[in-house]
Design an enzyme around this catalytic site. Structure first.
Site, PDB file in Angstrom:
ATOM      1  N   HIS A   1       4.969 -29.372 -19.678  1.00  0.00           N
ATOM      2  CA  HIS A   1       6.001 -28.649 -19.236  1.00  0.00           C
ATOM      3  C   HIS A   1       5.379 -27.239 -18.622  1.00  0.00           C
ATOM      4  O   HIS A   1       4.352 -26.793 -19.442  1.00  0.00           O
ATOM      5  CB  HIS A   1       6.969 -28.377 -20.368  1.00  0.00           C
ATOM      6  CG  HIS A   1       8.186 -27.810 -19.751  1.00  0.00           C
ATOM      7  ND1 HIS A   1       8.562 -26.452 -19.570  1.00  0.00           N
ATOM      8  CD2 HIS A   1       9.511 -28.465 -19.478  1.00  0.00           C
ATOM      9  CE1 HIS A   1       9.920 -26.296 -19.135  1.00  0.00           C
ATOM     10  NE2 HIS A   1      10.323 -27.463 -18.985  1.00  0.00           N
TER      11      HIS A   1
ATOM     12  N   ASP B   1      12.784 -35.263 -20.541  1.00  0.00           N
ATOM     13  CA  ASP B   1      12.962 -36.448 -19.972  1.00  0.00           C
ATOM     14  C   ASP B   1      12.161 -37.557 -20.665  1.00  0.00           C
ATOM     15  O   ASP B   1      12.471 -38.798 -20.222  1.00  0.00           O
ATOM     16  CB  ASP B   1      12.189 -36.297 -18.562  1.00  0.00           C
ATOM     17  CG  ASP B   1      13.009 -35.085 -17.690  1.00  0.00           C
ATOM     18  OD1 ASP B   1      12.143 -34.211 -17.103  1.00  0.00           O
ATOM     19  OD2 ASP B   1      14.144 -35.596 -17.528  1.00  0.00           O
TER      20      ASP B   1
HETATM   21  C1  SDX Z   1      11.698 -30.776 -16.230  1.00  0.00           C
HETATM   22  O1  SDX Z   1      10.827 -26.249 -15.444  1.00  0.00           O
HETATM   23  C2  SDX Z   1      11.625 -26.467 -16.123  1.00  0.00           C
HETATM   24  O2  SDX Z   1      12.287 -26.079 -16.861  1.00  0.00           O
HETATM   25  C3  SDX Z   1      12.019 -28.093 -16.000  1.00  0.00           C
HETATM   26  C4  SDX Z   1      12.985 -28.913 -16.887  1.00  0.00           C
HETATM   27  C5  SDX Z   1      14.481 -28.351 -16.738  1.00  0.00           C
HETATM   28  O3  SDX Z   1      14.995 -28.568 -17.751  1.00  0.00           O
HETATM   29  O4  SDX Z   1      14.635 -27.765 -15.748  1.00  0.00           O
HETATM   30  O5  SDX Z   1      12.571 -28.681 -18.234  1.00  0.00           O
HETATM   31  C6  SDX Z   1      13.115 -30.437 -16.533  1.00  0.00           C
HETATM   32  O6  SDX Z   1      11.403 -31.009 -14.994  1.00  0.00           O
HETATM   33  C7  SDX Z   1      10.693 -31.184 -17.338  1.00  0.00           C
HETATM   34  C8  SDX Z   1       9.448 -31.769 -16.749  1.00  0.00           C
HETATM   35  C9  SDX Z   1       9.637 -33.162 -16.147  1.00  0.00           C
HETATM   36  N1  SDX Z   1       8.361 -33.903 -15.576  1.00  0.00           N
HETATM   37  C10 SDX Z   1       7.419 -34.433 -15.870  1.00  0.00           C
HETATM   38  O7  SDX Z   1       7.565 -35.068 -16.917  1.00  0.00           O
HETATM   39  C11 SDX Z   1       6.420 -35.024 -15.105  1.00  0.00           C
HETATM   40  C12 SDX Z   1       5.276 -35.102 -15.930  1.00  0.00           C
HETATM   41  N2  SDX Z   1       4.735 -33.786 -16.157  1.00  0.00           N
HETATM   42  C13 SDX Z   1       3.830 -32.811 -15.404  1.00  0.00           C
HETATM   43  O8  SDX Z   1       3.667 -33.548 -14.180  1.00  0.00           O
HETATM   44  C14 SDX Z   1       3.669 -31.553 -15.583  1.00  0.00           C
HETATM   45  O9  SDX Z   1       3.490 -31.197 -17.230  1.00  0.00           O
HETATM   46  C15 SDX Z   1       4.720 -30.601 -15.151  1.00  0.00           C
HETATM   47  C16 SDX Z   1       5.181 -30.782 -13.875  1.00  0.00           C
HETATM   48  C17 SDX Z   1       6.154 -30.628 -16.044  1.00  0.00           C
HETATM   49  C18 SDX Z   1       4.288 -29.139 -15.455  1.00  0.00           C
HETATM   50  O10 SDX Z   1       3.095 -28.984 -14.467  1.00  0.00           O
HETATM   51  P1  SDX Z   1       2.183 -27.631 -14.658  1.00  0.00           P
HETATM   52  O11 SDX Z   1       2.724 -26.934 -15.467  1.00  0.00           O
HETATM   53  O12 SDX Z   1       1.835 -27.511 -12.863  1.00  0.00           O
HETATM   54  O13 SDX Z   1       0.981 -28.233 -15.507  1.00  0.00           O
HETATM   55  P2  SDX Z   1      -0.272 -28.633 -14.388  1.00  0.00           P
HETATM   56  O14 SDX Z   1      -0.114 -29.812 -13.632  1.00  0.00           O
HETATM   57  O15 SDX Z   1      -1.140 -27.397 -13.943  1.00  0.00           O
HETATM   58  O16 SDX Z   1      -1.203 -29.349 -15.627  1.00  0.00           O
HETATM   59  C19 SDX Z   1      -2.313 -28.654 -16.528  1.00  0.00           C
HETATM   60  C20 SDX Z   1      -3.140 -29.623 -17.014  1.00  0.00           C
HETATM   61  C21 SDX Z   1      -3.835 -30.578 -15.706  1.00  0.00           C
HETATM   62  O17 SDX Z   1      -5.106 -30.950 -16.126  1.00  0.00           O
HETATM   63  P3  SDX Z   1      -6.459 -30.129 -16.043  1.00  0.00           P
HETATM   64  O18 SDX Z   1      -6.200 -29.921 -14.429  1.00  0.00           O
HETATM   65  O19 SDX Z   1      -6.334 -28.731 -16.737  1.00  0.00           O
HETATM   66  O20 SDX Z   1      -7.465 -31.018 -16.390  1.00  0.00           O
HETATM   67  O21 SDX Z   1      -2.586 -30.655 -17.844  1.00  0.00           O
HETATM   68  C22 SDX Z   1      -2.415 -32.016 -17.072  1.00  0.00           C
HETATM   69  C23 SDX Z   1      -2.912 -31.692 -15.812  1.00  0.00           C
HETATM   70  O22 SDX Z   1      -3.445 -32.688 -15.213  1.00  0.00           O
HETATM   71  N3  SDX Z   1      -1.115 -32.470 -17.084  1.00  0.00           N
HETATM   72  C24 SDX Z   1      -0.848 -33.744 -17.510  1.00  0.00           C
HETATM   73  C25 SDX Z   1       0.361 -34.074 -17.600  1.00  0.00           C
HETATM   74  N4  SDX Z   1       0.911 -32.753 -17.438  1.00  0.00           N
HETATM   75  C26 SDX Z   1       0.089 -31.628 -17.275  1.00  0.00           C
HETATM   76  N5  SDX Z   1      -1.835 -34.796 -17.708  1.00  0.00           N
HETATM   77  C27 SDX Z   1      -1.195 -36.113 -17.949  1.00  0.00           C
HETATM   78  N6  SDX Z   1       0.143 -36.245 -18.181  1.00  0.00           N
HETATM   79  C28 SDX Z   1       1.092 -35.292 -17.720  1.00  0.00           C
HETATM   80  N7  SDX Z   1       2.492 -35.381 -17.678  1.00  0.00           N
END
Ligand code: SDX
Length: 447
Positions: free
Chosen positions: A323, A380
């Site tokens: 998140h 989710d």
């Molecule tokens: C919702 O914003 C809100 O409030 C949204 C929400 C709401 O109520 O409105 O809460 C609802 O959208 C919840 C999120 C649902 N999405 C997912 O579950 C999809 C999976 N999650 C990710 O794609 C990610 O965690 C996000 C999109 C939610 C957040 O992305 P960020 O903040 O841009 O984080 P990032 O992509 O910069 O990740 C930071 C690191 C990276 O690794 P490094 O580059 O540092 O090595 O964490 C890793 C990412 O690769 N990472 C994950 C991951 N999420 C982040 N690795 C594996 N699986 C994941 N799910």
């Protein structure tokens, strides 16, 4: 009417413990930037005069560090896993409130009095039907049309029949518009489901409250009424409470962005639906179930799945994890995980996907990759398990999320629309394209 909340009377605190100004030094230049502190002691540097005084802008890809507004609706402390709607903790609302009462808390700024609640319920009941001419719009969609596409399109189409309510100004006008939108979105959602399974629309029942009526419109058939199990109604009501708002997430920021141009309520909410659709946002609840189903069908070990997620080359994410704001547990995920066990036990369902989800969570939370990146289950991760148990198909999960989020979108639209100091959202950019070059006539261009 509950106490009137307006943005302008929400002055910031005196910022005890924070400096009044930030010092910015740019080569020979320097300037002081005011520090703003919110009512929950969150400090911010106000850069609204930065470009005028220095010629510089800031750059913040994805707005991770950028506040787009001051808002009095929802507070999140991502480090502590805190979520409050108008100051009321989500745990208390999930346990003690109802979706309609929570919606009123978000939209009108305080928990409703009994007469206020009764008035809003009347508006919801009086407006649960759809104009018969809207049927033709449904008939134009192909049977496999994505329900989120139908929802967004039909909200705008519905607005054509509600033109008096598109730009509500006075309080009572706004209350009517909010109730109409909330009520009809539910009917559109159920109708889009019926369309997708080739069944006729089911008319709403005036004697059923909001969630039970939605389930009736989803699952009743002309010759066979569906009587919703109170446990199912309670579970879905709680899911809607948990999805009702979440400060400046992607879709809510979209609603505010569109509303900041003084676009109407229906157009702004329809845009929010489109933003929510993405698998990184509201579409994640569908992606989670697809991921769990794929693991179940393949018999793949959870450890192998986690290993694949950690391998960057696999470009695999653990959907429902991580998140932008929560760097601790998403409090909603905790509530939903407990609700999964309760609802499935009550319905006598054993869903192997729940076992897989729990194993994934347990394995991930022991793994340095997730721990170091502070990746926890989000809203989710478990919601789809409950929706499945209720009988709602995966392609409707994000529509359910939308129904829940409508009150938050309405509250945020109103906060922008009613603020006399609100300005149109228009971010700047750092241009990295070609520098000036002449127009080249066709005959001189490379073949
Ligand atoms: C919702 O914003 C809100 O409030 C949204 C929400 C709401 O109520 O409105 O809460 C609802 O959208 C919840 C999120 C649902 N999405 C997912 O579950 C999809 C999976 N999650 C990710 O794609 C990610 O965690 C996000 C999109 C939610 C957040 O992305 P960020 O903040 O841009 O984080 P990032 O992509 O910069 O990740 C930071 C690191 C990276 O690794 P490094 O580059 O540092 O090595 O964490 C890793 C990412 O690769 N990472 C994950 C991951 N999420 C982040 N690795 C594996 N699986 C994941 N799910």
């Amino acid at each position: 009417m509950s106490e009137k909340i307006t943005l302008n009377n929400r002055t910031t605190t005196d910022g005890k413990g924070f400096p009044e100004k930030a010092q910015l030094i740019l080569g020979e230049k320097s300037m002081e930037l005011p520090v703003v502190v919110g009512t929950e002691n969150e400090p911010a540097v106000d850069i609204s005069k930065l470009r005028a005084q220095t010629g510089y802008i800031t750059l913040d890809d994805g707005y991770s560090n950028t506040g787009s507004c001051k808002s009095a609706i929802t507070f999140i402390d991502g480090e502590k896993g805190v979520l409050r709607y108008r100051g009321v903790p989500i745990e208390e609302l999930a346990e003690k409130s109802t979706f309609i009462e929570t919606a009123m808390l978000l939209i009108f700024g305080g928990l409703p009095t009994q007469p206020h609640l009764a008035e809003f319920r009347r508006i919801l009941t009086d407006n649960e039907f759809l104009h018969e001419d809207l049927r033709h719009h449904f008939e134009g969609f192909p049977p496999n049309a994505p329900p989120m596409a139908i929802l967004s399109a039909m909200i705008n189409a519905m607005g054509c029949f509600q033109q008096k309510w598109l730009l509500p100004e006075e309080d009572n006008h706004f209350m009517e518009a909010a109730g109409r939108l909330m009520s009809k979105v539910r009917t559109i959602a159920a109708a889009s489901y019926k369309k997708s399974i080739g069944q006729p629309w089911i008319y709403p029942r005036y004697d059923l409250p909001y969630v039970a009526n939605f389930l009736h419109m989803m699952f009743s058939q002309p010759y066979r009424p569906y009587e919703p199990d109170p446990a199912v109604v309670k579970a879905l009501d709680q899911i809607l409470i948990l999805h009702a708002d979440h400060e400046q997430n992607c879709s809510t920021s979209t609603v505010r962005m569109v509303g900041s141009s003084q676009a109407n309520l229906y157009a702004s909410v329809a845009a929010g639906v489109c933003a929510l659709w993405g698998p990184l946002h509201g579409g994640a609840n569908v992606a989670v179930i697809e991921m769990l189903e794929q693991i179940h069908a393949s018999g793949e070990k959870v450890e192998n799945v986690i290993a694949k997620v950690k391998d960057k080359d696999s470009k695999t994410r653990l959907m429902g994890f991580g998140h932008r704001v929560y760097k601790n547990f998403d409090p909603r995920a905790k509530i939903l995980k407990a609700a999964c066990d309760k609802v499935l036990n009550k319905l006598g369902i054993h869903d192997p996907l729940l076992d897989i989800a729990k194993q994934l969570e347990e394995t991930a939370l022991r793994d340095e990759y997730f721990v170091s990146r502070k990746l926890y289950p989000n809203v989710d991760f478990y919601s789809g398990i409950i929706l499945r148990a209720i009988g709602i198909p995966a392609n409707m999960f994000t529509v359910i999320f939308s129904i829940g989020r409508i009150p938050g979108w309405i509250a945020n639209w109103r906060e922008v629309h009613a603020d006399p100091e609100a300005r149109i959202y228009r971010p700047r950019q750092v241009y990295v394209g070609p520098t000036q070059r002449p127009y080249v006539p066709m005959e001189q261009r490379n073949r």
